[in-house]
Motif scaffolding. Sequence first.
Motif, PDB file in Angstrom:
ATOM      1  N   THR A  14       5.319 -18.489   6.582  1.00 20.68           N
ATOM      2  CA  THR A  14       4.511 -17.337   6.200  1.00 20.68           C
ATOM      3  C   THR A  14       3.216 -17.280   6.983  1.00 20.68           C
ATOM      4  OG1 THR A  14       3.441 -18.563   4.399  1.00 20.68           O
ATOM      5  CG2 THR A  14       5.436 -17.304   3.856  1.00 20.68           C
ATOM      6  N   PHE A  15       2.722 -16.064   7.149  1.00 25.41           N
ATOM      7  CA  PHE A  15       1.371 -15.812   7.663  1.00 25.41           C
ATOM      8  C   PHE A  15       0.457 -15.695   6.448  1.00 25.41           C
ATOM      9  CE2 PHE A  15      -1.998 -12.935   9.187  1.00 25.41           C
ATOM     10  CZ  PHE A  15      -2.399 -13.624  10.329  1.00 25.41           C
ATOM     11  N   PRO A  16      -0.725 -16.340   6.452  1.00 25.19           N
ATOM     12  CA  PRO A  16      -1.472 -16.494   5.199  1.00 25.19           C
ATOM     13  C   PRO A  16      -2.224 -15.276   4.707  1.00 25.19           C
ATOM     14  CG  PRO A  16      -2.661 -17.532   7.003  1.00 25.19           C
ATOM     15  CD  PRO A  16      -1.330 -17.104   7.563  1.00 25.19           C
ATOM     16  N   LEU A  17      -2.398 -14.244   5.531  1.00 24.06           N
ATOM     17  CA  LEU A  17      -3.273 -13.131   5.160  1.00 24.06           C
ATOM     18  C   LEU A  17      -2.511 -11.806   5.162  1.00 24.06           C
ATOM     19  CD1 LEU A  17      -6.388 -14.039   7.338  1.00 24.06           C
ATOM     20  CD2 LEU A  17      -6.022 -14.580   4.922  1.00 24.06           C
ATOM     21  N   SER A  18      -3.042 -10.855   4.431  1.00 24.39           N
ATOM     22  CA  SER A  18      -2.528  -9.483   4.437  1.00 24.39           C
ATOM     23  C   SER A  18      -3.706  -8.522   4.493  1.00 24.39           C
ATOM     24  CB  SER A  18      -1.699  -9.190   3.170  1.00 24.39           C
ATOM     25  OG  SER A  18      -0.552 -10.006   3.098  1.00 24.39           O
ATOM     26  N   LEU A  19      -3.423  -7.273   4.843  1.00 28.85           N
ATOM     27  CA  LEU A  19      -4.398  -6.192   4.736  1.00 28.85           C
ATOM     28  C   LEU A  19      -3.986  -5.303   3.571  1.00 28.85           C
ATOM     29  CD1 LEU A  19      -4.834  -5.191   8.510  1.00 28.85           C
ATOM     30  CD2 LEU A  19      -6.148  -6.850   7.173  1.00 28.85           C
ATOM     31  N   ASP A  20      -4.905  -5.065   2.653  1.00 28.64           N
ATOM     32  CA  ASP A  20      -4.604  -4.268   1.473  1.00 28.64           C
ATOM     33  C   ASP A  20      -5.718  -3.235   1.276  1.00 28.64           C
ATOM     34  OD1 ASP A  20      -3.641  -3.251  -0.852  1.00 28.64           O
ATOM     35  OD2 ASP A  20      -4.041  -5.031  -2.077  1.00 28.64           O
ATOM     36  N   PRO A  21      -5.409  -1.970   1.638  1.00 29.71           N
ATOM     37  CA  PRO A  21      -4.099  -1.440   2.035  1.00 29.71           C
ATOM     38  C   PRO A  21      -3.782  -1.701   3.503  1.00 29.71           C
ATOM     39  CG  PRO A  21      -5.713   0.319   2.070  1.00 29.71           C
ATOM     40  CD  PRO A  21      -6.430  -0.902   1.538  1.00 29.71           C
ATOM     41  N   GLU A  22      -2.502  -1.642   3.837  1.00 27.98           N
ATOM     42  CA  GLU A  22      -2.082  -1.728   5.226  1.00 27.98           C
ATOM     43  C   GLU A  22      -2.579  -0.498   5.985  1.00 27.98           C
ATOM     44  OE1 GLU A  22       0.085  -3.755   7.093  1.00 27.98           O
ATOM     45  OE2 GLU A  22       0.357  -5.316   5.575  1.00 27.98           O
ATOM     46  N   PRO A  23      -3.059  -0.677   7.210  1.00 25.69           N
ATOM     47  CA  PRO A  23      -3.479   0.503   7.991  1.00 25.69           C
ATOM     48  C   PRO A  23      -2.295   1.443   8.205  1.00 25.69           C
ATOM     49  CG  PRO A  23      -4.282  -1.527   9.002  1.00 25.69           C
ATOM     50  CD  PRO A  23      -3.318  -1.925   7.931  1.00 25.69           C
ATOM     51  N   VAL A  33     -11.491  -2.051   7.451  1.00 28.64           N
ATOM     52  CA  VAL A  33     -10.313  -2.918   7.529  1.00 28.64           C
ATOM     53  C   VAL A  33     -10.700  -4.356   7.223  1.00 28.64           C
ATOM     54  CG1 VAL A  33      -8.493  -3.803   9.021  1.00 28.64           C
ATOM     55  CG2 VAL A  33      -9.142  -1.401   9.178  1.00 28.64           C
ATOM     56  N   ALA A  34     -11.850  -4.800   7.730  1.00 25.04           N
ATOM     57  CA  ALA A  34     -12.293  -6.167   7.476  1.00 25.04           C
ATOM     58  C   ALA A  34     -12.424  -6.434   5.981  1.00 25.04           C
ATOM     59  CB  ALA A  34     -13.616  -6.427   8.187  1.00 25.04           C
ATOM     60  N   ARG A  35     -12.883  -5.453   5.244  1.00 21.60           N
ATOM     61  CA  ARG A  35     -13.044  -5.627   3.791  1.00 21.60           C
ATOM     62  C   ARG A  35     -11.707  -5.614   3.062  1.00 21.60           C
ATOM     63  NH1 ARG A  35     -17.156  -1.357   4.928  1.00 21.60           N
ATOM     64  NH2 ARG A  35     -19.090  -2.493   5.427  1.00 21.60           N
ATOM     65  N   SER A  36     -10.639  -5.245   3.760  1.00 19.20           N
ATOM     66  CA  SER A  36      -9.317  -5.192   3.116  1.00 19.20           C
ATOM     67  C   SER A  36      -8.518  -6.474   3.282  1.00 19.20           C
ATOM     68  CB  SER A  36      -8.509  -4.021   3.685  1.00 19.20           C
ATOM     69  OG  SER A  36      -8.012  -4.305   4.985  1.00 19.20           O
ATOM     70  N   VAL A  37      -9.064  -7.474   4.014  1.00 10.57           N
ATOM     71  CA  VAL A  37      -8.338  -8.722   4.233  1.00 10.57           C
ATOM     72  C   VAL A  37      -8.233  -9.500   2.921  1.00 10.57           C
ATOM     73  CG1 VAL A  37      -8.333 -10.928   5.458  1.00 10.57           C
ATOM     74  CG2 VAL A  37      -9.087  -8.845   6.641  1.00 10.57           C
ATOM     75  N   VAL A  38      -7.018  -9.901   2.565  1.00 12.97           N
ATOM     76  CA  VAL A  38      -6.792 -10.660   1.335  1.00 12.97           C
ATOM     77  C   VAL A  38      -5.943 -11.889   1.646  1.00 12.97           C
ATOM     78  CG1 VAL A  38      -7.002  -8.684  -0.204  1.00 12.97           C
ATOM     79  CG2 VAL A  38      -4.764  -9.251   0.761  1.00 12.97           C
ATOM     80  N   ASP A  39      -6.145 -12.931   0.831  1.00 17.99           N
ATOM     81  CA  ASP A  39      -5.347 -14.156   0.952  1.00 17.99           C
ATOM     82  C   ASP A  39      -4.012 -13.948   0.252  1.00 17.99           C
ATOM     83  OD1 ASP A  39      -7.163 -16.030   2.368  1.00 17.99           O
ATOM     84  OD2 ASP A  39      -8.439 -15.680   0.630  1.00 17.99           O
ATOM     85  N   ARG A  40      -3.100 -13.313   0.951  1.00 14.66           N
ATOM     86  CA  ARG A  40      -1.775 -13.042   0.394  1.00 14.66           C
ATOM     87  C   ARG A  40      -0.735 -13.360   1.471  1.00 14.66           C
ATOM     88  NH1 ARG A  40      -1.121  -7.145  -0.764  1.00 14.66           N
ATOM     89  NH2 ARG A  40      -2.645  -7.586  -2.411  1.00 14.66           N
ATOM     90  N   PRO A  41      -0.088 -14.518   1.390  1.00 19.50           N
ATOM     91  CA  PRO A  41       0.892 -14.878   2.422  1.00 19.50           C
ATOM     92  C   PRO A  41       2.032 -13.876   2.486  1.00 19.50           C
ATOM     93  CG  PRO A  41       0.305 -16.798   1.109  1.00 19.50           C
ATOM     94  CD  PRO A  41      -0.271 -15.603   0.395  1.00 19.50           C
TER      95      PRO A  41
END
Length: 372
Positions: free
Chosen positions: A125-134, A240-248
Amino acid sequence: MSSDHDLDVALTAAAAVTDDQLPDLPGSFLDELRAAAEHRGSPLASVLAAGQLADDAHRAATRGRARRRLVRAGTAVLVAAAAWAAVLVALPADRDAGGQAAPTVTAPVPGTPLGLTLASTGPVTFPLSLDPEPPGLTPVFSQWGGTAYYPGPLVLVGDWSSAEGDRVLLYLFPGEPVGPEYEPYGSPGEPAGTGDVDGATAQLFRRDGGTAVRWGRPDGRWLQLSGEGAYADPDALLAVARSVVDRPQPVGLQFGLAPAGWTVGGYEESRSLDLVSDTDPAQVPLRVSLTGTPGPGVTVDSFFEDRSLLDPVEQLTVQGLPARLGKTTPDDGDSWLLAGQVPDGRLFLMLAPPALTRDQVLQIAEQITVTR
């Protein structure tokens, strides 16, 4: 050690990123794909160029690091270097990559008299997600360094892009990216003020064609986002930077079986994946790379042209589709090569250590899966 076999690929309609913005790659990726790459017309993220550099690396028979060059073609970010674009990474259990889950080993596969034992694995897994996705952007994921086989800082990269030229490129660094070990990644640009990201002060940068933002996290790691197209605007990139979450989230390519005790050595743009031995870093990795769809002059047989093999190529079936299996001589990598297709029709090439048996190689290939 795997041999550094020269690769030659046409990457059309691609605009190169400058070398000073890019990290080094281990030079051990130059193994497979020469014949197929010579005939392939479409640009693919898991194939590369630089034939002369690959020849040099092959003759040197070392794991020296070669320059990585990322190029854009359509919606993909392509790798072109004196290396096969395949760094794929899952981590040792005692190494933190910010939520990166190591492959979960469960029950060993019985019936192995000698050599390596196989075990089932969990998802890489990749450890980060963007929420919401662009909206309109498609992600691919990479992980570089952090292992004995692939030394250097452990850097994870998410790349969201579109055919229209919009792009967000995310780097997760293990610490502040300063010092000689980070020089291969280049400068983010000229300082252009500051912004706020979830209460942290972030540094903004400007460079030709884009914007970057970099900030430290409470756990000591650092994030950097670069934006192009619609995301070259500082306010858009900060959002977008503020949308980064720790969600693998799973990378797009997975092994279902692997040698017990091996961990991910790297993954590249969700199209190539390496597993490496923690106890014997010099051992040939287990590597799979997607290489596009068959076409004129490009079939499962293409991968074995100009290879030095111990025995004739074996014709067989893997995942219900035609496949080929061969074992290279010690002067040409001393490894298993298996070329096949995943169910959606894309070709793949698998490199496997010679300590595996023929049946083990086939078992591993049957459980390769693709979700992107």
